[in-house]
Enzyme design. Structure first.
Site, PDB file in Angstrom:
ATOM      1  CE  LYS A 231      69.386  71.424  30.191  1.00 59.44           C
ATOM      2  NZ  LYS A 231      68.530  70.917  31.274  1.00 59.44           N
TER       3      LYS A 231
ATOM      4  CG  ASP B 171      74.942  68.020  31.527  1.00 60.32           C
ATOM      5  OD1 ASP B 171      74.908  67.624  32.705  1.00 60.32           O
ATOM      6  OD2 ASP B 171      74.081  67.713  30.666  1.00 60.32           O
TER       7      ASP B 171
ATOM      8  CG  ASP C 202      66.797  68.842  29.182  1.00 60.35           C
ATOM      9  OD1 ASP C 202      68.027  68.667  29.063  1.00 60.35           O
ATOM     10  OD2 ASP C 202      66.293  69.748  29.877  1.00 60.35           O
TER      11      ASP C 202
ATOM     12  NE  ARG D 287      67.164  60.290  32.667  1.00 59.49           N
ATOM     13  CZ  ARG D 287      66.218  60.775  33.464  1.00 59.49           C
ATOM     14  NH1 ARG D 287      65.109  60.081  33.681  1.00 59.49           N
ATOM     15  NH2 ARG D 287      66.371  61.943  34.045  1.00 59.49           N
TER      16      ARG D 287
HETATM   17  N1  BES Z   1      72.075  68.152  32.713  1.00 58.77           N
HETATM   18  C1  BES Z   1      70.748  68.172  33.210  1.00 58.77           C
HETATM   19  C2  BES Z   1      70.674  68.188  34.746  1.00 58.77           C
HETATM   20  C3  BES Z   1      71.272  69.378  35.460  1.00 58.77           C
HETATM   21  C4  BES Z   1      70.454  70.403  35.908  1.00 58.77           C
HETATM   22  C5  BES Z   1      72.605  69.439  35.731  1.00 58.77           C
HETATM   23  C6  BES Z   1      70.980  71.469  36.586  1.00 58.77           C
HETATM   24  C7  BES Z   1      73.145  70.504  36.423  1.00 58.77           C
HETATM   25  C8  BES Z   1      72.331  71.527  36.854  1.00 58.77           C
HETATM   26  C9  BES Z   1      70.004  66.949  32.711  1.00 58.77           C
HETATM   27  O1  BES Z   1      70.390  66.461  31.487  1.00 58.77           O
HETATM   28  C10 BES Z   1      68.577  67.369  32.590  1.00 58.77           C
HETATM   29  O2  BES Z   1      68.296  68.195  31.762  1.00 58.77           O
HETATM   30  N2  BES Z   1      67.704  66.790  33.411  1.00 58.77           N
HETATM   31  C11 BES Z   1      66.329  67.114  33.393  1.00 58.77           C
HETATM   32  C12 BES Z   1      65.569  65.817  33.450  1.00 58.77           C
HETATM   33  C13 BES Z   1      64.117  65.964  33.135  1.00 58.77           C
HETATM   34  C14 BES Z   1      63.939  66.310  31.677  1.00 58.77           C
HETATM   35  C15 BES Z   1      63.428  64.678  33.456  1.00 58.77           C
HETATM   36  C16 BES Z   1      66.050  67.994  34.597  1.00 58.77           C
HETATM   37  O3  BES Z   1      66.672  67.800  35.640  1.00 58.77           O
HETATM   38  O4  BES Z   1      65.236  68.890  34.478  1.00 58.77           O
HETATM   39 ZN    ZN Z   2      72.320  66.863  30.938  1.00 52.02          ZN
HETATM   40 MN    MN Z   3      69.404  67.441  29.884  1.00 59.11          MN
END
Ligand code: BES
Ligand code: ZN
Ligand code: MN
Length: 496
Positions: free
Chosen positions: A274, A285, A344, A348
């Site tokens: 990230k 998280d 990331d 899931r």
């Molecule tokens: N933990 C994140 C989602 C998240 C984002 C939680 C902001 C709280 C605040 C999750 O693991 C993630 O990184 N999701 C990605 C998915 C993408 C790579 C398909 C996202 O939401 O960008």
């Molecule tokens: Zn996450």
């Molecule tokens: Mn993630």
């Protein structure tokens, strides 16, 4: 240190000292007892001068006149009687606590002309006072121990018609409040302090309330074939844990209901790392796992008459020489293979093995998972409602209603085969991302492939669990979202 108010219930009477609080419904007037502390009729005058008409959450704040036994008088607007729900009482209690945080003695007369205040409403009011007082300040070394910020040990007396019934309702509502505060503590705690092992130890402490705890280590998860969860964990020097919490409050032969939480103690994104800005938020998280742990606390503390399983998958998602790569193919416990396009999209991968394990081991009545799963749900719904995804209309309806009642709201999102095919993979049974469009929905479709025929719901709480806007009942970064919602669901539909 947070100093929570001490709450007690007493028979309705005129307050004798400190801050006196009265409730007024829309267009109404204060209860007759108020006259006893108001020899000069200052309340009526103040209401008129400030055009107070009992609108919900409006406040009249008065320094008590000479001759009154109390120091301060607060009039709280309740709004239109038929519109006041359970969540509104909690909010009102929180509002009061916010106005009186530095008052040593607060006496609130929970009577209101034109409406009946139930024992549950009184308990909800008390719950709001406690939740509003919560403050995560354990790492502030310069304690606020002098001056205006000195923490006061507040004694709050709530005066009601039926004290016995209110006390009984409070003994349950307090357990729920403690569960919410436990969830907040876990979300607020930084990841250097709260790794998977440490989180598991906090969950293990619930055994003091009679919750049975089982903790699976890496070795045991390997044996079970949890290749998806373990693939996420392999980049971290801190080993993963899967914690099973069992509350057996129902009849022995009753199938359990099950709650499953995403517990990524920190999400760097892994090799698909990230950006730096805001990455510190990813200590939250594990909000899904925190909610499940807080819920188990709540259910045990109030002795819920239901059999409940709580499962949390605890991992850390780190980039490392041993981390999984984009393109890797892992085999989940279900036997289905997954191409990891983006490391990331790890939540899931953790949940799919936890869901499958839950279904196979416990054949539950339903499974509800909670996860800070996608940034996309924030884009869709913002911070006031969690995304609800469900394969069962009845369960979806029950969760929606619990949300409206408690104020922990949800909004149902669509699912379907046209979304499901977006995660088909060239090389494996599925891939872990579906492209830019409908990101929250394709994440839900992924999970759905691991629940078989079990009625199931996924709550995407990325917008509601952390980075929370200040409200009447929460001033902290972590909200504890989900505890009240699911406690209500169990209480209304799955007990007795
Ligand atoms: N933990 C994140 C989602 C998240 C984002 C939680 C902001 C709280 C605040 C999750 O693991 C993630 O990184 N999701 C990605 C998915 C993408 C790579 C398909 C996202 O939401 O960008
Ligand atoms: Zn996450
Ligand atoms: Mn993630």
């Amino acid at each position: 240190m947070t100093v929570l108010p001490t709450i007690s219930f007493a028979k309705s009477a005129a307050p004798k000292k400190g801050t006196a609080v009265f409730l007024v419904a829309k267009g109404g007037k204060p209860p007759a007892l108020a006259a006893e502390i108001d020899p000069s009729g200052v309340i009526a005058r103040a209401m008129e001068v400030s055009s107070f008409d009992g609108k919900a959450k409006s406040v009249v704040d008065i320094v008590a006149p000479a001759g009154s036994p109390v120091d301060r008088i607060l009039i709280l607007g309740v709004g239109e009687p038929e519109k006041v729900g359970e969540g509104d009482w909690t909010a009102l209690g929180g509002l009061l606590r916010g106005k009186t945080a530095s008052d040593k003695a607060v006496s609130a007369l929970l009577e209101c002309e034109g409406m009946e205040i139930s024992p549950e409403a009184a308990a909800g009011f008390a719950q709001g006072m406690l939740l509003r007082a919560y403050d995560f300040d354990k790492y502030k070394t310069k304690k606020k121990d002098n001056g205006d910020d000195k923490p006061v040990a507040q004694k709050a007396t709530l005066m009601v018609d039926n004290t016995a019934a209110a006390k009984k309702a409070w003994s349950e509502a307090e357990g729920v409040a403690r569960g919410i505060m436990l969830a907040r503590d876990l979300v607020n705690e930084p990841a250097n302090i709260l790794g998977p092992v440490e989180f598991a130890a906090r969950a293990e402490a619930l055994s003091a309330l009679g919750v049975e705890i089982e903790i699976l280590t890496e070795k045991e998860m390997k044996k079970l074939g949890m290749g998806a969860l373990l693939g996420v964990a392999q980049g971290s020097v801190r080993p993963p844990r899967l914690v099973v919490m069992k509350w057996n409050g129902g009849k022995a032969k009753d199938k359990p209901v099950a709650f499953i939480g995403k517990g990524v103690v920190f999400d760097t994104g892994g090799i698909s790392i990230k950006p730096a800005g805001g990455m510190e938020d990813m200590k939250g998280d594990m909000g899904g796992a925190a909610a499940v742990t807080g819920l188990m606390h709540a259910l045990a503390a109030r002795n819920a008459k239901a059999n409940v399983i709580g499962i949390i998958g605890l991992v850390e998602n780190m980039p490392d020489g041993n981390a999984q790569r984009p393109g890797d193919i892992v085999t989940s416990m279900s036997g289905q293979t997954i191409e990891v396009i983006n490391t990331d999209a790890e939540g899931r991968l953790v949940l799919c093995d936890a869901l499958w394990y839950c279904k196979e081991t416990y054949q539950p009545k339903f499974m509800i998972n909670l996860a800070t799963l996608t940034g996309a749900i924030l884009i869709a719904l913002g911070q006031n409602r969690a995304g609800l995804f469900c394969n069962d209309d009845e369960l979806a309806g029950q969760i929606f209603e619990s949300g409206e009642a408690t104020g922990e709201k949800v909004w149902r999102m669509p699912m379907g085969p046209e979304y499901d095919k977006m995660i088909d993979s060239k090389f494996a049974d599925m891939k872990n991302v579906g492209g830019r469009h409908a990101g929250s929905i394709t994440a839900a479709q992924f999970l759905k492939r691991f629940v078989g025929d079990v009625p199931w719901s996924h709550l995407d709480i990325a917008g509601t669990a952390m980075s929370s806007p200040a409200t009447d009942t929460n001033q902290s970064w972590g909200s504890g979202y989900g505890v009240r919602l699911l406690d209500r669901l169990v209480a209304d539909h799955y007990e007795g």
